[in-house]
Every structure is written in C-alpha cells, then in structure tokens.
Design a protein around this motif. Sequence first.
Motif, PDB file in Angstrom:
ATOM      1  N   ASP A 243       0.799  -1.301   0.042  1.00 44.07           N
ATOM      2  CA  ASP A 243       0.046   0.533   0.429  1.00 44.07           C
ATOM      3  C   ASP A 243       0.648   0.952  -0.196  1.00 44.07           C
ATOM      4  OD1 ASP A 243       1.221   0.025   2.429  1.00 44.07           O
ATOM      5  OD2 ASP A 243      -1.223   0.147   2.775  1.00 44.07           O
ATOM      6  N   ARG A 244       1.908   1.361  -0.821  1.00 48.86           N
ATOM      7  CA  ARG A 244       2.857   2.446  -0.861  1.00 48.86           C
ATOM      8  C   ARG A 244       2.405   3.359  -1.262  1.00 48.86           C
ATOM      9  NH1 ARG A 244       5.109  -1.087  -4.510  1.00 48.86           N
ATOM     10  NH2 ARG A 244       5.231  -0.038  -6.318  1.00 48.86           N
ATOM     11  N   LEU A 245       1.305   3.174  -2.125  1.00 50.28           N
ATOM     12  CA  LEU A 245       1.201   4.844  -3.186  1.00 50.28           C
ATOM     13  C   LEU A 245      -0.131   5.352  -1.662  1.00 50.28           C
ATOM     14  CD1 LEU A 245       0.256   3.241  -6.487  1.00 50.28           C
ATOM     15  CD2 LEU A 245       2.449   4.389  -5.347  1.00 50.28           C
ATOM     16  N   GLU A 255      -9.795   8.117   8.121  1.00 49.06           N
ATOM     17  CA  GLU A 255     -11.068   8.113   8.008  1.00 49.06           C
ATOM     18  C   GLU A 255     -11.136   7.193   5.948  1.00 49.06           C
ATOM     19  OE1 GLU A 255     -15.668   9.336   8.876  1.00 49.06           O
ATOM     20  OE2 GLU A 255     -14.244  10.796   9.082  1.00 49.06           O
ATOM     21  N   VAL A 256     -10.871   8.497   5.481  1.00 49.48           N
ATOM     22  CA  VAL A 256     -11.137   7.858   4.330  1.00 49.48           C
ATOM     23  C   VAL A 256     -10.236   7.067   3.696  1.00 49.48           C
ATOM     24  CG1 VAL A 256     -10.912   8.826   1.546  1.00 49.48           C
ATOM     25  CG2 VAL A 256     -12.084  10.444   3.410  1.00 49.48           C
ATOM     26  N   LYS A 257      -9.055   6.325   3.647  1.00 43.80           N
ATOM     27  CA  LYS A 257      -8.366   5.933   3.874  1.00 43.80           C
ATOM     28  C   LYS A 257      -8.085   4.351   3.958  1.00 43.80           C
ATOM     29  CE  LYS A 257      -3.697   8.238   3.593  1.00 43.80           C
ATOM     30  NZ  LYS A 257      -2.648   8.669   4.583  1.00 43.80           N
ATOM     31  N   THR A 258      -8.933   4.438   5.278  1.00 44.27           N
ATOM     32  CA  THR A 258      -9.673   2.667   6.297  1.00 44.27           C
ATOM     33  C   THR A 258     -11.322   2.446   5.989  1.00 44.27           C
ATOM     34  OG1 THR A 258      -9.010   3.948   7.938  1.00 44.27           O
ATOM     35  CG2 THR A 258     -10.465   1.583   8.347  1.00 44.27           C
ATOM     36  N   ILE A 259     -11.601   3.679   5.187  1.00 39.87           N
ATOM     37  CA  ILE A 259     -13.043   2.806   3.527  1.00 39.87           C
ATOM     38  C   ILE A 259     -12.452   2.317   3.123  1.00 39.87           C
ATOM     39  CG2 ILE A 259     -14.208   4.159   4.745  1.00 39.87           C
ATOM     40  CD1 ILE A 259     -14.821   5.964   2.652  1.00 39.87           C
ATOM     41  N   SER A 291      -3.604  -0.071  -6.415  1.00 41.11           N
ATOM     42  CA  SER A 291      -3.506   1.007  -7.463  1.00 41.11           C
ATOM     43  C   SER A 291      -3.674   2.732  -7.394  1.00 41.11           C
ATOM     44  CB  SER A 291      -4.446   0.930  -8.537  1.00 41.11           C
ATOM     45  OG  SER A 291      -5.881   1.402  -7.871  1.00 41.11           O
ATOM     46  N   GLY A 292      -4.863   2.741  -6.019  1.00 42.01           N
ATOM     47  CA  GLY A 292      -5.253   4.106  -5.661  1.00 42.01           C
ATOM     48  C   GLY A 292      -6.026   4.760  -5.979  1.00 42.01           C
ATOM     49  N   ILE A 293      -6.511   3.911  -7.232  1.00 41.63           N
ATOM     50  CA  ILE A 293      -7.961   4.450  -6.904  1.00 41.63           C
ATOM     51  C   ILE A 293      -9.471   4.475  -6.633  1.00 41.63           C
ATOM     52  CG2 ILE A 293      -9.578   3.854  -9.319  1.00 41.63           C
ATOM     53  CD1 ILE A 293      -6.856   5.440 -10.777  1.00 41.63           C
ATOM     54  N   PRO A 294      -8.812   3.145  -6.011  1.00 42.53           N
ATOM     55  CA  PRO A 294     -10.378   3.233  -4.836  1.00 42.53           C
ATOM     56  C   PRO A 294     -10.460   4.302  -3.900  1.00 42.53           C
ATOM     57  CG  PRO A 294      -9.945   1.164  -5.359  1.00 42.53           C
ATOM     58  CD  PRO A 294      -8.396   2.052  -5.765  1.00 42.53           C
ATOM     59  N   LEU A 295      -9.399   4.890  -3.163  1.00 47.07           N
ATOM     60  CA  LEU A 295      -8.949   6.066  -2.180  1.00 47.07           C
ATOM     61  C   LEU A 295     -10.090   6.840  -3.096  1.00 47.07           C
ATOM     62  CD1 LEU A 295      -7.935   7.269   0.234  1.00 47.07           C
ATOM     63  CD2 LEU A 295      -5.878   7.826  -1.145  1.00 47.07           C
ATOM     64  N   LEU A 296      -9.162   7.241  -4.750  1.00 47.85           N
ATOM     65  CA  LEU A 296     -10.282   8.219  -5.265  1.00 47.85           C
ATOM     66  C   LEU A 296     -12.080   8.666  -5.190  1.00 47.85           C
ATOM     67  CD1 LEU A 296     -10.148  10.964  -7.094  1.00 47.85           C
ATOM     68  CD2 LEU A 296      -9.118   9.462  -8.858  1.00 47.85           C
ATOM     69  N   GLU A 297     -11.841   7.742  -5.372  1.00 49.92           N
ATOM     70  CA  GLU A 297     -13.564   7.431  -5.842  1.00 49.92           C
ATOM     71  C   GLU A 297     -14.285   7.310  -4.466  1.00 49.92           C
ATOM     72  OE1 GLU A 297     -13.213   3.310  -9.705  1.00 49.92           O
ATOM     73  OE2 GLU A 297     -12.987   3.298  -6.934  1.00 49.92           O
ATOM     74  N   ASN A 298     -13.224   6.746  -3.042  1.00 53.07           N
ATOM     75  CA  ASN A 298     -14.282   7.404  -1.884  1.00 53.07           C
ATOM     76  C   ASN A 298     -14.270   8.388  -1.583  1.00 53.07           C
ATOM     77  OD1 ASN A 298     -14.177   4.228  -1.679  1.00 53.07           O
ATOM     78  ND2 ASN A 298     -12.701   4.005  -0.578  1.00 53.07           N
TER      79      ASN A 298
END
Length: 309
Positions: A243-245, A255-259, A291-298
Amino acid sequence: MSSGKSTLINSMLGKELLHCANEATTATITRIHNKDQQNNFNGSAYNFEPIKSNEKARLKFLDYKSVIDSETLKKWNADNNINYISLTGNIPSIKNSSKHIVLYDSPGPNNSQDNTHQDLTLNLVSDGRYGMIIYVLNATQIGINDDKLFLSQISQVLKTDKHKNIIFILNKADVLDEEKGEDIEIFVRNIASYLKNIGFINPSIIPVSALSALNARKVLNKEPLTRFERNLLQQNIHNLDDDRLIRASYNISDEVKTISLPNTEKKDMSITIKDGLEISKSKINQLIYFSGIPLLENIINYKFQKTTL
C-alpha cells in the motif's frame, strides 16, 4: 496532455471506453453523466460555437448513438467538427446521492500546438457549475510540465469559491524506482511544496496507477486484454503488492483511507484470462486497491454525500 486523464476515467468505468492516445488528440470535452444501474452508455456529439469572454458556449448537435463504444468515441475524437461529447451511463464505483454526479474529461491545457485546448479547459474551470477538480499530473514528467501558469489560473478561480475542492492525482506513480532513490513519499512532499508555492494552501495528493486498475477491472468485467496488457498485468501484480501509494497520499484523512480497504472473500477463485494465464481473484482485487484508484473513488463518494452542490 498525455498524463492519463482518460485512462483514469476508464479505470473508474472498468472498461476502455474513452479514447486514449500517447499524443495529443483533438480539443474535445467529454461529459459523463453517471446514471446508476444503466446497462450501457448512450451519447451525443456537439460542436461549440466560438467562445467569447464572459459568454457561455452554445452547442450545435451533430450526432447521437443509443449505444456508445470505444470505436464510436475514437471516431468522434478524430472529427475536427466535434469538440463536445455528452455520455450517460453507469460509473460502477460512483454512487449518486441527492445530486447526480457528472465527470468532465477535458483536453490537456499544455498543448503548445493548439491553444484551444487550454481555452476550452479554462472555460470549463471558470464556468462554476461543479464541486471538485481532479487535476492529473504525470509522475514521469514532473519538472518538465509547463502547467504552472494554468495551475495559477485555477488557484485564482478556486479562491473565489471556497466550496470547491481540488484533488491532485499523481498518475503513473508505480514507475518510480525506490532502488534508484525515487522514494514516493519524498516525491509527493516535493510536489506538495511545488503546489503550495503556486497558491494551493494545503493540497491533497493521491499517487495512483490508473492503467493497473483499468487492466485489473477489465479482467473482473471479462473485457479482453491484449498480450501487452496481460504481461503488464502480471508485472503490476508482482511490483504493486503493497500500500505504498496509499501511504504516500498527502493531506488525505485516515477515515477515507480506512474505508478504501478491499473486501475479502472467504473462498478465493482463479480467473482464466487467455493463453492459460490464471490469476486469483483476490490478487486482482488487491491490485485494484493498491493502485490508489479506489481511494479517489471513495473521496468522490464521501465528498458528495456530505456536500450540497
């Protein structure tokens, strides 16, 4: 230009719909209206009438398709008369709440051969009818991008409306080689300093690999991969396995990272891709997460559930 804006949106769609090219394409704005549960995309092509200062552009209808595919969009992008495309369909990872969410894929503003790219994009930014800007930076071209002036213009626009958000996406971040001293967290902090000097007080930055997420989601959606994409997928699974990205993201709440953690399934299964290549579904899902994309979507879902536009 060529930062991966269309690839980013395609990764959210889970298929290669928007036209992607390594070179600059025509100056076309693509509007994507998210409509939950719609099975396919439909769309229309338009031409802007000339844009004048302090005047909203007017659209001239040119074409309509009830079912849109990548070939149609490639054809529309190649048509010099078309500079505005409107699509409607389901973006699986984005959920409409009290308002329908609309994404705009704008031309790269730094095309030295065509000033209309910047004019169209700045007109869109200055229009005001939006709640968030997603600004895509190319990790392989930081330091040679000529986007400082355009970023300064965006900064001034945002200062006039405190309700608007901007998120910076550092795309292709997975190509940074830590063994050569290209530490992703230091890299992101340097970009944050660069953005602060331009006028963004505390910028939010997410490193991503949009192409990794796109290929992985194409597998889950049973979309075909080319031989190059299959090889790249295997390489990404091997290299992007932590999860380095996500850890390197800047000014993003825990909070956003966790979900954004991926769902775990009790029983794993293998997915056969082609030529005997089998990859477990859990590895595909992990690649999407890393990839980090779900973090943006969340973040998009999180912001618009709490914000009235």
